[in-house]
Design a protein around this motif. Structure first.
Motif, short mmCIF file in Angstrom:
data_model
loop_
_atom_site.label_atom_id
_atom_site.label_comp_id
_atom_site.label_asym_id
_atom_site.label_seq_id
_atom_site.Cartn_x
_atom_site.Cartn_y
_atom_site.Cartn_z
N PHE A 102 0.86 -1.18 0.00
CA PHE A 102 0.00 0.00 0.00
C PHE A 102 0.89 1.23 0.00
O PHE A 102 1.63 1.47 0.96
N MET A 103 0.89 1.99 -1.10
CA MET A 103 1.78 3.15 -1.25
C MET A 103 3.25 2.73 -1.05
O MET A 103 4.05 3.48 -0.49
N GLY A 104 3.55 1.54 -1.49
CA GLY A 104 4.92 1.03 -1.38
C GLY A 104 5.25 0.46 -0.02
O GLY A 104 6.37 -0.01 0.21
N LEU A 105 4.28 0.48 0.91
CA LEU A 105 4.51 0.02 2.27
C LEU A 105 3.90 -1.36 2.50
O LEU A 105 2.79 -1.63 2.05
N ALA A 106 4.63 -2.20 3.22
CA ALA A 106 4.08 -3.49 3.63
C ALA A 106 3.13 -3.24 4.80
O ALA A 106 3.51 -2.59 5.78
N PRO A 107 1.88 -3.73 4.73
CA PRO A 107 0.93 -3.52 5.83
C PRO A 107 1.47 -3.95 7.19
O PRO A 107 1.22 -3.28 8.20
N ILE A 108 2.25 -5.01 7.22
CA ILE A 108 2.81 -5.47 8.49
C ILE A 108 3.80 -4.44 9.05
O ILE A 108 3.92 -4.27 10.26
N ALA A 109 4.47 -3.71 8.15
CA ALA A 109 5.39 -2.65 8.59
C ALA A 109 4.60 -1.50 9.20
O ALA A 109 5.01 -0.90 10.21
N ILE A 110 3.46 -1.16 8.59
CA ILE A 110 2.62 -0.07 9.10
C ILE A 110 2.15 -0.39 10.52
O ILE A 110 2.26 0.43 11.44
N ILE A 111 1.64 -1.60 10.72
CA ILE A 111 1.12 -1.97 12.04
C ILE A 111 2.25 -2.03 13.07
O ILE A 111 2.12 -1.52 14.18
N ALA A 112 3.37 -2.63 12.67
CA ALA A 112 4.50 -2.76 13.60
C ALA A 112 5.04 -1.40 14.01
O ALA A 112 5.34 -1.16 15.19
N ALA A 113 5.17 -0.47 13.05
CA ALA A 113 5.76 0.84 13.33
C ALA A 113 4.81 1.76 14.08
O ALA A 113 5.23 2.51 14.97
N MET A 114 3.53 1.70 13.76
CA MET A 114 2.59 2.68 14.30
C MET A 114 1.97 2.26 15.62
O MET A 114 1.37 3.10 16.31
N THR A 115 2.09 1.00 16.00
CA THR A 115 1.52 0.57 17.29
C THR A 115 2.57 0.47 18.38
O THR A 115 2.23 0.22 19.55
N ASN A 116 3.83 0.65 18.05
CA ASN A 116 4.92 0.47 19.01
C ASN A 116 5.70 1.77 19.14
O ASN A 116 6.25 2.27 18.16
N SER A 117 5.74 2.35 20.33
CA SER A 117 6.37 3.66 20.51
C SER A 117 7.72 3.57 21.22
O SER A 117 7.98 2.63 21.97
N ASN A 118 8.55 4.57 20.98
CA ASN A 118 9.87 4.65 21.59
C ASN A 118 9.73 5.19 23.02
O ASN A 118 9.51 6.37 23.23
N GLY A 119 9.85 4.28 23.98
CA GLY A 119 9.65 4.67 25.38
C GLY A 119 10.65 5.70 25.87
O GLY A 119 10.30 6.61 26.63
N GLY A 120 11.89 5.57 25.45
CA GLY A 120 12.91 6.53 25.86
C GLY A 120 12.60 7.93 25.35
O GLY A 120 12.77 8.93 26.07
N LEU A 121 12.12 8.00 24.13
CA LEU A 121 11.74 9.28 23.54
C LEU A 121 10.54 9.87 24.28
O LEU A 121 10.50 11.07 24.57
N TYR A 122 9.57 9.01 24.60
CA TYR A 122 8.40 9.48 25.35
C TYR A 122 8.82 10.04 26.71
O TYR A 122 8.37 11.13 27.10
N ILE A 123 9.67 9.30 27.41
CA ILE A 123 10.12 9.75 28.73
C ILE A 123 10.82 11.10 28.63
O ILE A 123 10.59 12.01 29.45
N ALA A 124 11.68 11.26 27.63
CA ALA A 124 12.41 12.52 27.47
C ALA A 124 11.47 13.67 27.19
O ALA A 124 11.59 14.75 27.77
N LEU A 125 10.51 13.46 26.29
CA LEU A 125 9.58 14.52 25.91
C LEU A 125 8.59 14.82 27.03
O LEU A 125 8.27 15.98 27.30
N ALA A 126 8.11 13.77 27.71
CA ALA A 126 7.21 13.98 28.84
C ALA A 126 7.95 14.69 29.98
O ALA A 126 7.37 15.50 30.71
N GLY A 127 9.24 14.39 30.12
CA GLY A 127 10.04 15.05 31.14
C GLY A 127 10.23 16.52 30.86
O GLY A 127 10.27 17.34 31.77
N GLN A 128 10.32 16.86 29.57
CA GLN A 128 10.55 18.26 29.20
C GLN A 128 9.25 19.07 29.19
O GLN A 128 9.25 20.24 29.58
N TYR A 129 8.16 18.45 28.77
CA TYR A 129 6.92 19.21 28.59
C TYR A 129 5.78 18.82 29.53
O TYR A 129 4.79 19.54 29.61
N GLY A 130 5.92 17.68 30.22
CA GLY A 130 4.81 17.19 31.02
C GLY A 130 5.03 17.26 32.51
O GLY A 130 5.96 17.89 33.00
N LYS A 131 4.14 16.57 33.24
CA LYS A 131 4.19 16.51 34.70
C LYS A 131 4.63 15.12 35.13
O LYS A 131 4.86 14.24 34.30
#
Length: 328
Positions: A102-131
């Motif tokens: 789909f648009m050159g993308l494997a559907p399994i790649a879309i699901i794998a990439a979009m449902t799994n987040s970078n926890g370290g990145l979240y922690i850093a950004l939540a630490g900078q902007y969140g509570k």
């Protein structure tokens, strides 16, 4: 030399600059800091330990009365991230061409990439902007690590069944425990919690640098335009919709956006899925490089996107994000 002032002017600079610097070193001089001793321990291998410490410190600021908010935020982040990724993956499966893309993308790649987040990145950004309760939501996001939620989506869509060993309760407890230790310490002794909390922000550039040492820019080249597109889609759809959902609920929308990334461990998901069901093997290699490209793209793009949204929010409200946090 005004290093901190310069970093403060760059969107997400305290995190994104060390991360990109480390990624450049890892790409062009991969063995420069891999010389053993304290150097390698701090600059290459420290991210897990520093994130765990960051999480423990965040826990010291959570009371037993307010812990429920962290649970709600964590489950909300986990749910909308999975629903969006799985939904777009289903659309990709339904509209795939004769090559299964789909648009050159494997559907399994879309699901794998979009449902799994970078926890370290979240922690850093939540630490900078969140509570603190935003940071404390992180353990629930760890439920998306690995191929489990990708397999859940594919099983619901009827394209594969479940396989044993795809989810480990012990791994979840291992992520949650540092936070719980922090909660206990903070509730037993507020002074100890305040003491630990003073140094938490200083951890961000160090574990960001260590995270960057796991990124190689060649992944973008290998994944091609389609892999970059996957990264952009992940940031805009999961990050952008996360912003709107958190804003609608009345929480800090910047934290909702912080889920708009792809975790490094998602790179292994296509092959893990193919090992459980050989029908996915023809797509597994292409999906792997596309997910790898998304990991790098989101690591670069998400902090910039969030910096832009934060400046826009501050301009609209006339307050800094930390001031806005106090009212949410």
């Amino acid at each position: 030399m005004k290093i901190k002032a310069t970093l403060d002017r760059i969107p997400g600079g305290m995190m994104v600059v060390p991360l990109l610097l480390a990624a450049a070193i890892n790409t062009f001089f991969p063995n420069l800091l891999r010389i053993g001793g304290f150097t390698e321990a701090l600059f290459v291998n420290s991210s897990s330990a520093l994130i765990a410490l960051f999480l423990l410190i965040a826990g010291t600021q959570i009371t037993f009365k307010t812990a429920g908010t962290s649970v709600k935020k964590g489950l909300t982040l986990l749910t909308f991230k999975w629903v969006i990724g799985a939904g777009i993956g289903l659309i990709a499966i339904m509209l795939a061409d004769s090559n299964g893309l789909f648009m050159g993308l494997a559907p399994i790649a879309i699901i794998a990439a979009m449902t799994n987040s970078n926890g370290g990145l979240y922690i850093a950004l939540a630490g900078q902007y969140g509570k603190e309760d935003d940071k404390a939501a992180y353990p629930f996001l760890a439920l998306s690590d690995g191929p489990f939620l990708t397999m859940v989506a594919l099983a619901i869509f009827g394209t594969m069944g479940f396989a044993e060993g795809m989810f480990s309760p012990v791994d979840f407890v291992a992520v949650l425990l540092p936070l719980l230790v922090g909660v206990v310490i903070g509730n037993l002794d507020k002074d100890m919690g305040d003491f630990l909390h003073k140094g938490s922000d200083k951890l961000v550039p160090f574990f960001a640098f260590s995270l960057g040492m796991g990124i190689n820019f060649t992944s973008i080249i290998q994944g091609g335009i389609s892999g970059i597109l996957l990264g952009v889609m992940t940031v805009l759809f999961t990050g952008g919709i996360g912003y709107l959902i958190f804003k609608w609920i009345g929480w800090n929308p910047i934290v909702g956006t912080a889920e708009g990334s792809t975790a490094g461990n998602a790179v292994g998901t296509p092959m893990a899925i193919a090992a459980a069901n050989v029908s996915f093997m023809p797509m597994a290699e292409l999906a792997t490089v596309q997910v790898a490209a998304s990991v790098v793209t989101t690591a670069i793009l998400l902090p910039i996107f969030i910096g832009f949204l934060a400046k826009r929010l501050e301009k609209k409200t006339g307050k800094e994000v930390k001031e806005i946090n106090a009212t949410m």
